[in-house]
Motif scaffolding. Structure first.
Motif, PDB file in Angstrom:
ATOM      1  N   GLU A  65      26.868  65.713  15.041  1.00 43.15           N
ATOM      2  CA  GLU A  65      26.656  65.097  16.349  1.00 43.15           C
ATOM      3  C   GLU A  65      25.222  64.590  16.491  1.00 43.15           C
ATOM      4  N   VAL A  66      24.263  65.347  16.002  1.00 43.32           N
ATOM      5  CA  VAL A  66      22.863  64.913  16.070  1.00 43.32           C
ATOM      6  C   VAL A  66      22.672  63.654  15.226  1.00 43.32           C
ATOM      7  N   ARG A  67      23.267  63.627  14.019  1.00 44.64           N
ATOM      8  CA  ARG A  67      23.164  62.437  13.165  1.00 44.64           C
ATOM      9  C   ARG A  67      23.802  61.216  13.826  1.00 44.64           C
ATOM     10  N   ASP A  68      24.859  61.454  14.608  1.00 50.95           N
ATOM     11  CA  ASP A  68      25.551  60.359  15.289  1.00 50.95           C
ATOM     12  C   ASP A  68      24.848  59.945  16.577  1.00 50.95           C
ATOM     13  N   GLY A  69      23.716  60.571  16.888  1.00 51.72           N
ATOM     14  CA  GLY A  69      22.944  60.192  18.070  1.00 51.72           C
ATOM     15  C   GLY A  69      23.410  60.837  19.358  1.00 51.72           C
ATOM     16  N   LYS A  70      24.186  61.900  19.276  1.00 51.78           N
ATOM     17  CA  LYS A  70      24.694  62.551  20.485  1.00 51.78           C
ATOM     18  C   LYS A  70      23.784  63.672  20.972  1.00 51.78           C
ATOM     19  N   GLY A  71      22.673  63.894  20.277  1.00 53.13           N
ATOM     20  CA  GLY A  71      21.746  64.952  20.682  1.00 53.13           C
ATOM     21  C   GLY A  71      20.816  64.467  21.785  1.00 53.13           C
ATOM     22  N   ILE A  72      20.031  65.380  22.312  1.00 53.38           N
ATOM     23  CA  ILE A  72      19.038  65.015  23.321  1.00 53.38           C
ATOM     24  C   ILE A  72      17.658  65.431  22.822  1.00 53.38           C
ATOM     25  N   LYS A  73      16.629  64.713  23.296  1.00 52.75           N
ATOM     26  CA  LYS A  73      15.262  65.043  22.928  1.00 52.75           C
ATOM     27  C   LYS A  73      14.603  65.746  24.099  1.00 52.75           C
ATOM     28  N   MET A  74      13.822  66.781  23.789  1.00 54.45           N
ATOM     29  CA  MET A  74      13.126  67.534  24.821  1.00 54.45           C
ATOM     30  C   MET A  74      11.673  67.705  24.411  1.00 54.45           C
ATOM     31  N   THR A  75      10.808  67.731  25.400  1.00 49.17           N
ATOM     32  CA  THR A  75       9.394  67.978  25.133  1.00 49.17           C
ATOM     33  C   THR A  75       9.183  69.485  25.009  1.00 49.17           C
ATOM     34  N   MET A  76       8.034  69.874  24.494  1.00 49.67           N
ATOM     35  CA  MET A  76       7.716  71.298  24.376  1.00 49.67           C
ATOM     36  C   MET A  76       7.668  71.951  25.755  1.00 49.67           C
ATOM     37  N   GLU A  77       7.213  71.226  26.754  1.00 48.04           N
ATOM     38  CA  GLU A  77       7.157  71.767  28.114  1.00 48.04           C
ATOM     39  C   GLU A  77       8.563  72.045  28.652  1.00 48.04           C
ATOM     40  N   GLU A  78       9.502  71.139  28.368  1.00 48.28           N
ATOM     41  CA  GLU A  78      10.882  71.341  28.805  1.00 48.28           C
ATOM     42  C   GLU A  78      11.505  72.550  28.087  1.00 48.28           C
ATOM     43  N   LEU A  79      11.212  72.679  26.804  1.00 51.36           N
ATOM     44  CA  LEU A  79      11.721  73.827  26.065  1.00 51.36           C
ATOM     45  C   LEU A  79      11.121  75.122  26.592  1.00 51.36           C
ATOM     46  N   ASP A  80       9.830  75.091  26.861  1.00 51.58           N
ATOM     47  CA  ASP A  80       9.142  76.281  27.374  1.00 51.58           C
ATOM     48  C   ASP A  80       9.723  76.696  28.732  1.00 51.58           C
ATOM     49  N   ALA A  81      10.111  75.727  29.546  1.00 47.21           N
ATOM     50  CA  ALA A  81      10.686  76.033  30.854  1.00 47.21           C
ATOM     51  C   ALA A  81      12.039  76.722  30.743  1.00 47.21           C
ATOM     52  N   LEU A  82      12.748  76.499  29.633  1.00 46.74           N
ATOM     53  CA  LEU A  82      14.049  77.148  29.437  1.00 46.74           C
ATOM     54  C   LEU A  82      13.919  78.658  29.301  1.00 46.74           C
ATOM     55  N   TRP A  83      12.818  79.115  28.727  1.00 45.51           N
ATOM     56  CA  TRP A  83      12.648  80.544  28.485  1.00 45.51           C
ATOM     57  C   TRP A  83      12.229  81.294  29.726  1.00 45.51           C
TER      58      TRP A  83
END
Length: 68
Positions: A49-67
């Motif tokens: 799915e990532v190779r097919d372009g179905k993934g999403i991009k996130m910044t480090m700040e967005e990832l940090d907010a998940l935790w």
């Protein structure tokens, strides 16, 4: 009594198996599968799915907010 042999080379296995059989030992083969097949399937599908372009991009700040 139990005897466990680990890391037996393929070329040595028939010799050990023959010896054990001739001595009347019970042989129990256990081949460990390192990963659950369903888990592997999920990972491979996600990678596709990532190779097919179905993934999403996130910044480090967005990832940090998940935790938090």
């Amino acid at each position: 009594m139990e005897l466990i042999l680990k890391n037996v080379k393929k070329k040595d296995y028939p010799v050990l198996k023959s010896l054990a059989k001739s001595l009347g030992f019970e042989i129990e083969e256990k081949i460990d599968k390192p990963y659950n097949p369903e888990f592997v399937k999920e990972i491979l599908e996600a990678a596709k799915e990532v190779r097919d372009g179905k993934g999403i991009k996130m910044t480090m700040e967005e990832l940090d907010a998940l935790w938090k």
